[in-house]
Design a protein around this motif. Structure first.
Motif, PDB file in Angstrom:
ATOM      1  N   ASN A  40      85.594 -59.270 -54.880  1.00 23.05           N
ATOM      2  CA  ASN A  40      85.783 -59.319 -53.626  1.00 23.05           C
ATOM      3  C   ASN A  40      84.005 -60.264 -54.022  1.00 23.05           C
ATOM      4  O   ASN A  40      84.107 -61.866 -53.710  1.00 23.05           O
ATOM      5  CB  ASN A  40      84.659 -59.434 -52.215  1.00 23.05           C
ATOM      6  N   ARG A  41      82.938 -60.024 -55.288  1.00 18.05           N
ATOM      7  CA  ARG A  41      82.178 -60.795 -55.661  1.00 18.05           C
ATOM      8  C   ARG A  41      82.255 -61.042 -56.277  1.00 18.05           C
ATOM      9  O   ARG A  41      81.073 -62.863 -56.469  1.00 18.05           O
ATOM     10  CB  ARG A  41      80.938 -59.469 -56.335  1.00 18.05           C
ATOM     11  N   ARG A  42      83.618 -61.868 -57.085  1.00 16.66           N
ATOM     12  CA  ARG A  42      84.008 -63.097 -58.098  1.00 16.66           C
ATOM     13  C   ARG A  42      84.461 -63.564 -57.451  1.00 16.66           C
ATOM     14  O   ARG A  42      84.132 -64.323 -57.602  1.00 16.66           O
ATOM     15  CB  ARG A  42      85.052 -61.950 -59.131  1.00 16.66           C
ATOM     16  N   LEU A  43      85.390 -63.098 -56.607  1.00 14.43           N
ATOM     17  CA  LEU A  43      85.597 -64.493 -55.810  1.00 14.43           C
ATOM     18  C   LEU A  43      84.467 -65.286 -55.022  1.00 14.43           C
ATOM     19  O   LEU A  43      84.719 -66.915 -55.072  1.00 14.43           O
ATOM     20  CB  LEU A  43      86.403 -64.052 -54.305  1.00 14.43           C
ATOM     21  N   MET A  46      82.781 -67.530 -57.610  1.00 18.87           N
ATOM     22  CA  MET A  46      83.943 -68.365 -57.741  1.00 18.87           C
ATOM     23  C   MET A  46      83.954 -69.542 -56.366  1.00 18.87           C
ATOM     24  O   MET A  46      83.719 -70.588 -56.890  1.00 18.87           O
ATOM     25  CB  MET A  46      85.113 -68.011 -57.692  1.00 18.87           C
ATOM     26  N   ARG A  47      83.860 -69.478 -55.445  1.00 16.54           N
ATOM     27  CA  ARG A  47      83.837 -70.198 -53.911  1.00 16.54           C
ATOM     28  C   ARG A  47      82.436 -70.480 -54.398  1.00 16.54           C
ATOM     29  O   ARG A  47      82.390 -71.784 -54.690  1.00 16.54           O
ATOM     30  CB  ARG A  47      83.612 -69.503 -52.915  1.00 16.54           C
ATOM     31  N   LEU A  48      80.327 -69.950 -54.679  1.00 11.94           N
ATOM     32  CA  LEU A  48      80.184 -70.750 -54.537  1.00 11.94           C
ATOM     33  C   LEU A  48      79.139 -72.144 -56.297  1.00 11.94           C
ATOM     34  O   LEU A  48      79.128 -72.796 -55.825  1.00 11.94           O
ATOM     35  CB  LEU A  48      79.383 -70.000 -55.032  1.00 11.94           C
ATOM     36  N   THR A  83      72.993 -60.507 -58.086  1.00  7.72           N
ATOM     37  CA  THR A  83      74.245 -59.932 -58.731  1.00  7.72           C
ATOM     38  C   THR A  83      74.974 -61.616 -59.185  1.00  7.72           C
ATOM     39  O   THR A  83      75.202 -61.682 -59.463  1.00  7.72           O
ATOM     40  CB  THR A  83      74.276 -58.503 -58.520  1.00  7.72           C
ATOM     41  N   THR A  84      74.876 -61.999 -56.812  1.00  8.68           N
ATOM     42  CA  THR A  84      75.938 -62.700 -57.277  1.00  8.68           C
ATOM     43  C   THR A  84      75.865 -64.295 -57.430  1.00  8.68           C
ATOM     44  O   THR A  84      76.400 -64.501 -57.878  1.00  8.68           O
ATOM     45  CB  THR A  84      76.889 -62.840 -55.903  1.00  8.68           C
ATOM     46  N   CYS A  85      74.523 -64.312 -56.733  1.00  5.20           N
ATOM     47  CA  CYS A  85      73.866 -65.585 -57.676  1.00  5.20           C
ATOM     48  C   CYS A  85      73.932 -65.809 -59.623  1.00  5.20           C
ATOM     49  O   CYS A  85      74.420 -66.926 -60.300  1.00  5.20           O
ATOM     50  CB  CYS A  85      72.261 -65.848 -57.776  1.00  5.20           C
ATOM     51  N   HIS A  86      73.307 -64.651 -59.758  1.00  6.30           N
ATOM     52  CA  HIS A  86      73.535 -64.495 -61.487  1.00  6.30           C
ATOM     53  C   HIS A  86      74.821 -64.661 -62.288  1.00  6.30           C
ATOM     54  O   HIS A  86      75.242 -65.301 -62.941  1.00  6.30           O
ATOM     55  CB  HIS A  86      72.974 -63.046 -62.206  1.00  6.30           C
ATOM     56  N   MET A  87      76.272 -63.865 -60.772  1.00 12.87           N
ATOM     57  CA  MET A  87      77.897 -64.473 -61.763  1.00 12.87           C
ATOM     58  C   MET A  87      77.542 -66.044 -61.131  1.00 12.87           C
ATOM     59  O   MET A  87      78.239 -66.023 -62.372  1.00 12.87           O
ATOM     60  CB  MET A  87      78.377 -63.463 -60.697  1.00 12.87           C
ATOM     61  N   VAL A  88      77.274 -66.386 -60.161  1.00 15.36           N
ATOM     62  CA  VAL A  88      77.544 -67.669 -60.244  1.00 15.36           C
ATOM     63  C   VAL A  88      76.832 -68.585 -61.293  1.00 15.36           C
ATOM     64  O   VAL A  88      77.871 -69.369 -62.382  1.00 15.36           O
ATOM     65  CB  VAL A  88      76.776 -68.170 -59.226  1.00 15.36           C
ATOM     66  N   ARG A  89      75.732 -68.171 -62.071  1.00 15.27           N
ATOM     67  CA  ARG A  89      76.007 -68.965 -62.666  1.00 15.27           C
ATOM     68  C   ARG A  89      76.689 -69.621 -64.413  1.00 15.27           C
ATOM     69  O   ARG A  89      75.782 -69.871 -65.120  1.00 15.27           O
ATOM     70  CB  ARG A  89      73.465 -69.280 -63.237  1.00 15.27           C
TER      71      ARG A  89
END
Length: 96
Positions: A40-43, A46-48, A83-89
């Protein structure tokens, strides 16, 4: 090897209808809880990342946590964690 003339004269395809997301399906059962959280975090990331790219933010160093969180609010997604912000970058960095 010569390139066929048809390959050089392709025209863009125009869509008649706007994009509609696919029908949601249930996630597979029996996986560990961490798998669902990561999935869910990856999804969400990706949306962001797509929303940021659509808004003109093309480089990871332009996507600060505040900008990512404002974008999440604008598109109706819950506030992302650090963590999600880091993944977006990371997604923006490795898509090149």
């Amino acid at each position: 090897m010569p390139v066929p003339a048809a390959a050089l004269t392709r025209k863009p395809v125009l869509f008649d209808v706007p994009y509609t997301p696919l029908e949601k399906r249930r996630l597979p059962a029996g996986r560990p809880r961490e798998w669902y959280i990561t999935h869910n975090r990856r999804l969400k990331a990706m949306r962001l990342a797509i929303a940021l790219l659509d808004s003109g933010v093309y480089l990871p160093n332009q996507a600060h946590d505040n900008r990512i969180r404002l974008t999440a609010e604008r598109i109706g997604v819950h506030r992302p964690s650090d963590t999600t912000c880091h993944m977006v970058r990371a997604l923006m960095r490795y898509s090149r």
